[in-house]
Design a protein around this motif. Structure first.
Motif, PDB file in Angstrom:
ATOM      1  N   UNK A  48      74.247  71.186  36.014  1.00 59.78           N
ATOM      2  CA  UNK A  48      73.661  70.695  37.368  1.00 59.78           C
ATOM      3  C   UNK A  48      72.768  69.569  35.677  1.00 59.78           C
ATOM      4  N   UNK A  49      72.438  68.657  36.019  1.00 64.44           N
ATOM      5  CA  UNK A  49      71.394  67.726  35.125  1.00 64.44           C
ATOM      6  C   UNK A  49      70.398  67.106  35.968  1.00 64.44           C
ATOM      7  N   UNK A  74      71.667  55.781  34.350  1.00 71.46           N
ATOM      8  CA  UNK A  74      71.423  55.654  32.787  1.00 71.46           C
ATOM      9  C   UNK A  74      71.158  57.145  31.587  1.00 71.46           C
ATOM     10  N   UNK A  75      70.240  57.428  31.945  1.00 70.13           N
ATOM     11  CA  UNK A  75      69.957  59.259  31.264  1.00 70.13           C
ATOM     12  C   UNK A  75      70.731  60.005  31.684  1.00 70.13           C
ATOM     13  N   UNK A  76      71.000  60.130  32.821  1.00 71.14           N
ATOM     14  CA  UNK A  76      72.172  61.640  33.275  1.00 71.14           C
ATOM     15  C   UNK A  76      73.739  61.286  32.476  1.00 71.14           C
ATOM     16  N   UNK A 126      74.476  63.847  29.497  1.00 73.00           N
ATOM     17  CA  UNK A 126      75.952  64.124  29.404  1.00 73.00           C
ATOM     18  C   UNK A 126      76.604  64.114  28.288  1.00 73.00           C
ATOM     19  N   UNK A 127      76.257  63.047  27.777  1.00 78.43           N
ATOM     20  CA  UNK A 127      77.159  62.587  26.324  1.00 78.43           C
ATOM     21  C   UNK A 127      76.579  63.389  25.371  1.00 78.43           C
ATOM     22  N   UNK A 128      75.218  64.339  25.109  1.00 79.37           N
ATOM     23  CA  UNK A 128      74.208  64.573  24.423  1.00 79.37           C
ATOM     24  C   UNK A 128      75.053  66.794  24.058  1.00 79.37           C
ATOM     25  N   UNK A 129      75.600  66.735  25.950  1.00 79.81           N
ATOM     26  CA  UNK A 129      76.203  67.868  25.698  1.00 79.81           C
ATOM     27  C   UNK A 129      77.811  67.882  25.464  1.00 79.81           C
TER      28      UNK A 129
END
Length: 264
Positions: A80-81, A106-108, A112-115
């Motif tokens: 959950x972000x 966009x930020x979410x 998620x890409x970073x995760x």
């Protein structure tokens, strides 16, 4: 599942820490998004960084007889972000994102890409734990969520669910298997996890004062009568010591052999 879920949440939270815009704001359990996202510092200012909660859900195990957890199972690993209305991120300098409009999606997506990257590029010790406990990811689902408080404040969020196959729970009273050894090795140097390392190890390896046949009975989840009938335990029910070493047993009388067709 219990220790599998615990180890997976711990490993993933350690893989994410410091590798996303959420920095160290990683929770390995469900949380109250409003209370945590809008938590104020000592100066009364709201921390404008994202926040990530990682937890497990919908755990399913395969079993035989009374056995619980002794076979591989599956579970959902949920990310959950959460984004504050205005998000400050540091990427070669300060960047302010207004997440109440299109900037939120966009930020979410970027977090998620970073995760995803952290799961495969994070510290080797915790990556070894994650890769040992998870045998296969069978499904990935994601959806945007908008949380609105009674005062009308909106918190954009993203839920990502990874459905995965996992290893069985550890045997009782047995030495750590290789994947539990990896968890133990990763926990001991970590300041937050080190105090739990001996506790988790003892949970797996204890009790250590039972006879071998008693541990087998517990891990097979069968009755004492059944384990005695299998010849693993002493036939005499008054004895609790180990049964005879069958490798050293003397066979008395003739042994008849039959072909496979004669076996019902």
């Amino acid at each position: 599942m219990s220790l599998v879920s615990f180890g997976l949440r711990l490993a993933v939270s350690r893989l994410l820490a410091g590798r996303t815009w959420a920095e160290d704001r990683i929770h390995n359990s469900p949380m109250d998004p409003v209370a945590d996202v809008f938590r104020q510092d000592n100066n009364g200012l709201i921390d404008q960084r994202p926040l990530i909660a990682v937890f497990t859900n919908d755990e399913k195990g395969t079993n035989e007889g009374r056995d619980i957890g002794g076979r591989p199972g599956s579970l959902d690993l949920i990310f959950f972000i959460y984004m504050p209305p205005t998000t400050m991120v540091a990427e070669d300098g300060e960047l302010e994102l207004e997440t109440r409009d299109a900037g939120g999606a966009m930020a979410l997506d970027l977090v998620w890409h970073q995760c995803r990257a952290a799961l495969v590029l994070g510290p080797q010790a915790w990556r070894d734990v994650y890769e040992a406990l998870v045998t296969k990811i069978t499904d990935v689902r994601a959806r945007p969520i908008l949380i609105e408080t009674e005062k009308g404040i909106r918190v954009p969020a993203k839920e990502v669910i990874l459905t995965m196959d996992a290893v069985p729970e550890p045997d009782l009273g047995k030495p750590l298997r290789p994947y539990w050894q990896k968890l133990d090795a990763a926990m001991r140097p970590a300041a937050a996890a080190a105090p739990l390392a001996d506790i988790v190890k003892a949970m797996i390896e204890e009790p250590s004062n039972l006879a071998a046949w008693q541990l087998e009975r517990a891990n097979l989840a069968v009755s004492e009568a059944a384990i005695r009938a299998l010849g693993i335990a002493p036939i005499d029910p008054t004895k609790t010591t180990d049964g005879p070493d069958l490798d050293q047993a003397d066979l008395i009388g003739d042994i008849d052999t039959v072909g496979p067709d004669a076996v019902p």
